[in-house]
Scaffold this motif. Structure first.
Motif, PDB file in Angstrom:
ATOM      1  N   LYS A 186      -4.149  -6.685  -1.011  1.00  0.00           N
ATOM      2  CA  LYS A 186      -4.023  -5.705  -2.115  1.00  0.00           C
ATOM      3  C   LYS A 186      -3.502  -6.441  -3.350  1.00  0.00           C
ATOM      4  O   LYS A 186      -2.452  -7.090  -3.302  1.00  0.00           O
ATOM      5  CB  LYS A 186      -3.071  -4.595  -1.722  1.00  0.00           C
ATOM      6  N   ARG A 187      -4.278  -6.342  -4.425  1.00  0.00           N
ATOM      7  CA  ARG A 187      -3.879  -7.032  -5.671  1.00  0.00           C
ATOM      8  C   ARG A 187      -2.567  -6.456  -6.171  1.00  0.00           C
ATOM      9  O   ARG A 187      -2.365  -5.240  -6.109  1.00  0.00           O
ATOM     10  CB  ARG A 187      -4.920  -6.778  -6.764  1.00  0.00           C
ATOM     11  N   ASN A 188      -1.753  -7.351  -6.744  1.00  0.00           N
ATOM     12  CA  ASN A 188      -0.554  -6.872  -7.427  1.00  0.00           C
ATOM     13  C   ASN A 188      -1.011  -6.198  -8.712  1.00  0.00           C
ATOM     14  O   ASN A 188      -1.942  -6.672  -9.371  1.00  0.00           O
ATOM     15  CB  ASN A 188       0.356  -8.054  -7.755  1.00  0.00           C
ATOM     16  N   PRO A 189      -0.389  -5.077  -9.106  1.00  0.00           N
ATOM     17  CA  PRO A 189      -0.868  -4.404 -10.313  1.00  0.00           C
ATOM     18  C   PRO A 189      -0.688  -5.300 -11.531  1.00  0.00           C
ATOM     19  O   PRO A 189       0.227  -6.073 -11.600  1.00  0.00           O
ATOM     20  CB  PRO A 189       0.027  -3.177 -10.431  1.00  0.00           C
ATOM     21  N   GLN A 192       7.413   4.470   3.539  1.00  0.00           N
ATOM     22  CA  GLN A 192       7.747   3.064   3.256  1.00  0.00           C
ATOM     23  C   GLN A 192       6.494   2.222   3.431  1.00  0.00           C
ATOM     24  O   GLN A 192       5.934   2.190   4.536  1.00  0.00           O
ATOM     25  CB  GLN A 192       8.787   2.554   4.274  1.00  0.00           C
ATOM     26  N   PRO A 193       6.047   1.515   2.379  1.00  0.00           N
ATOM     27  CA  PRO A 193       4.801   0.748   2.525  1.00  0.00           C
ATOM     28  C   PRO A 193       4.934  -0.419   3.514  1.00  0.00           C
ATOM     29  O   PRO A 193       6.035  -0.920   3.744  1.00  0.00           O
ATOM     30  CB  PRO A 193       4.513   0.249   1.115  1.00  0.00           C
ATOM     31  N   TYR A 194       3.821  -0.815   4.062  1.00  0.00           N
ATOM     32  CA  TYR A 194       3.799  -1.912   5.053  1.00  0.00           C
ATOM     33  C   TYR A 194       3.425  -3.238   4.386  1.00  0.00           C
ATOM     34  O   TYR A 194       2.643  -3.268   3.446  1.00  0.00           O
ATOM     35  CB  TYR A 194       2.774  -1.609   6.155  1.00  0.00           C
ATOM     36  N   ASP A 195       3.976  -4.326   4.958  1.00  0.00           N
ATOM     37  CA  ASP A 195       3.587  -5.671   4.495  1.00  0.00           C
ATOM     38  C   ASP A 195       2.214  -6.037   5.053  1.00  0.00           C
ATOM     39  O   ASP A 195       1.452  -6.774   4.435  1.00  0.00           O
ATOM     40  CB  ASP A 195       4.600  -6.711   4.985  1.00  0.00           C
ATOM     41  N   LEU A 245      -1.153   2.808   2.211  1.00  0.00           N
ATOM     42  CA  LEU A 245       0.115   2.535   2.906  1.00  0.00           C
ATOM     43  C   LEU A 245       0.527   1.069   2.799  1.00  0.00           C
ATOM     44  O   LEU A 245       1.578   0.666   3.312  1.00  0.00           O
ATOM     45  CB  LEU A 245       0.003   2.914   4.402  1.00  0.00           C
ATOM     46  N   LEU A 246      -0.347   0.262   2.177  1.00  0.00           N
ATOM     47  CA  LEU A 246      -0.102  -1.180   2.103  1.00  0.00           C
ATOM     48  C   LEU A 246       0.606  -1.528   0.791  1.00  0.00           C
ATOM     49  O   LEU A 246       0.236  -1.020  -0.271  1.00  0.00           O
ATOM     50  CB  LEU A 246      -1.465  -1.900   2.172  1.00  0.00           C
ATOM     51  N   LYS A 247       1.618  -2.430   0.877  1.00  0.00           N
ATOM     52  CA  LYS A 247       2.321  -2.902  -0.321  1.00  0.00           C
ATOM     53  C   LYS A 247       1.374  -3.700  -1.216  1.00  0.00           C
ATOM     54  O   LYS A 247       0.524  -4.417  -0.680  1.00  0.00           O
ATOM     55  CB  LYS A 247       3.391  -3.907   0.109  1.00  0.00           C
ATOM     56  N   PRO A 248       1.551  -3.705  -2.517  1.00  0.00           N
ATOM     57  CA  PRO A 248       0.809  -4.668  -3.350  1.00  0.00           C
ATOM     58  C   PRO A 248       1.166  -6.078  -2.857  1.00  0.00           C
ATOM     59  O   PRO A 248       2.325  -6.358  -2.541  1.00  0.00           O
ATOM     60  CB  PRO A 248       1.344  -4.413  -4.756  1.00  0.00           C
ATOM     61  N   GLY A 249       0.177  -6.923  -2.737  1.00  0.00           N
ATOM     62  CA  GLY A 249       0.397  -8.275  -2.200  1.00  0.00           C
ATOM     63  C   GLY A 249       0.293  -8.311  -0.679  1.00  0.00           C
ATOM     64  O   GLY A 249       0.242  -9.380  -0.072  1.00  0.00           O
TER      65      GLY A 249
END
Ligand SMILES: C[S@@+](CC[C@H](N)C(=O)[O-])C[C@H]1O[C@@H](n2cnc3c(N)ncnc32)[C@H](O)[C@@H]1O
Length: 445
Positions: free
Chosen positions: A442-445, A322-325, A371-375
């Protein structure tokens, strides 16, 4: 009625400080070496040991002039402790004659030093006779002037050409005791009142910080057992707000943000995150013994996290997918920013440690980024002033990761000892350790 304990003679404390110096010269940290010192002797030995390590460059330069060939290690350590204490008359905690007398007594009573007692006596008496001359000649050695190894001086000078002298000077000053108030239990203003009620002078720093005017035994401060505060330097108190600021706080349906504190022990920054926000924190550390300290600290403060003993560089062993915020990476480093609090660090490190630790930091960054969420945001920090562990590390990372955006960040905060002020983020900080902070989004794709 209890009798007053017998005062500990100075010669005994000098012997203890000399053993501490020998341990540091053997590569042991002062904190670890102090654990072997008898509890009654510890405060005195620690204070003399700190003083010696702050003035060791000068003491060694003087010793070289007084004796071209060093005496055996035990006698050399005792002589250097005495010289570190005697050379600054204005700052010396004892008169010169008391020191000479007690250093010679310490030598006579030590198995390994008894045959060096008259040599030590001769060196110290010659120092007193020729003080000005000897001190003036030692000025030629930068190691004596700045009390750091030559390679360290060169490195700080290269990394911070305009500030290297101020950094080295700050490193030789004494750091005050700084607390962070637990806003789940009290406020900065209320805690200042609680201190003032027991006649402890203190001033606010930052949003939750309190600087004590003089050092105090921490467990006896008001509200310790109740978890009203933690001990934490003012620069370290910036980590949690920096990560939480601008963090995408969940899905809008009440889900708490998931945060990974990847190198968490002993839990100072984990606790601050939990004090400031309703979030779900996984606190990871590779060191099982240090993980117990996270549990103890959170328990006292009334906070909860999921604590895991694991290698942050091997997520395949522990990550649930589960990615992290948000991710906090307070990476292992040379600790070159906290020399005021750990005066042994400069003498323990080797020049090769910088590249070796920078390699570990790069590996951790690389392993945790997926492991980081986009954004989401990753806060990278080290308590170092070396650029290889700060700016250079992050520039290289960003150059190789097109989805990583370096946000406006504090960068290198240089150690401050009251003299000059750093304005960050919205208040004046005159007292803090050296730290490095970079916020990566992290940039949103
Ligand atoms: C600077 S300290 C962390 C201080 C902590 N964040 C705090 O504020 O209290 C660095 C920590 O990284 C841990 N560490 C080193 N390598 C690690 C790895 N590969 N995985 C997880 N933790 C690691 C060390 O055990 C140490 O506790």
């Amino acid at each position: 009625m209890q009798d007053n304990p017998t005062p500990i003679p100075l010669w005994r404390q000098l012997q203890g400080a000399a053993s501490l110096l020998m341990a540091v010269r053997d590569g042991q940290s002062m904190t670890a070496a102090l654990e072997d010192v008898d509890a009654a002797l510890r405060p005195g030995v620690q204070s003399l040991g700190f003083h010696t390590l702050r003035w060791l460059g000068r003491a060694e330069a003087l010793r070289q002039q007084l004796a071209k060939r060093p005496p055996p290690p035990e006698a050399d350590a005792l002589l250097c402790v005495a010289l570190a204490l005697i050379w600054t008359e204005h700052d010396a905690p004892y008169t010169a004659h008391t020191l000479v007398d007690q250093a010679v007594e310490a030598a006579k009573r030590g198995d390994a030093t008894q045959h060096q007692a008259s040599f030590i006596n001769g060196c110290l008496r010659r120092f007193l006779r020729e003080r000005d001359d000897l001190v003036a000649r030692s000025e030629k050695s930068p190691q004596a002037v700045w009390n750091h190894p030559q390679w360290w001086i060169d490195r700080v000078r290269k990394d911070h050409p305009g500030q290297w002298q101020a950094i080295l000077q700050a490193n030789n000053s004494r750091a005050p005791l700084i607390l962070r108030v637990n806003e789940r239990k009290t406020t900065q203003a209320q805690y200042l009142l609680a201190l003032s009620a027991v006649n402890i002078a203190a001033t606010p720093v930052g949003k939750q910080g309190v600087i004590l005017a003089s050092a105090q035994p921490v467990p006896s401060l008001p509200g310790f057992a109740e978890g009203h505060f933690s001990v934490q330097d003012a620069a370290a108190q910036l980590a949690a707000p920096l990560l939480l600021e601008g963090l995408n706080t969940g899905d809008g349906q009440g889900a708490r943000p998931r945060i990974l504190d990847a190198c968490a022990a002993p839990g100072g920054k984990t606790a601050h995150l939990l004090e400031l926000a309703d979030c779900e924190v996984t606190a990871l550390d590779i060191d099982a013994r240090r993980c117990t300290r996270i549990a103890q600290n959170l328990g006292r403060l009334g906070l909860q996290a999921h604590i895991e003993v694991a290698d942050a560089g091997r997520p395949q062993d522990w990550w649930d997918g589960q990615p992290y915020d948000g991710i906090l990476l307070d990476a292992p480093c040379t600790a070159s920013g906290i020399v005021r609090r750990h005066p042994d660090v400069r003498w323990l490190r080797r020049p090769t440690d910088i590249a070796q630790l920078a390699g570990i930091q790069a590996h951790l960054l690389q392993a945790l980024w997926p492991l980081l969420k986009p954004g989401g945001r990753l806060l990278y920090c080290t308590c170092s002033v070396f650029r290889a562990e700060g700016d250079n590390q992050i520039q290289t990372f960003v150059a190789h990761h097109t989805d990583a955006l370096l946000m406006p960040s504090p960068g290198h905060l240089l150690p401050q000892s009251g003299a000059e002020a750093t304005v960050f983020p919205d208040n004046l900080m005159r007292e803090h350790d050296g730290f490095y902070y970079a916020i990566l989004e992290k940039r949103n794709p």
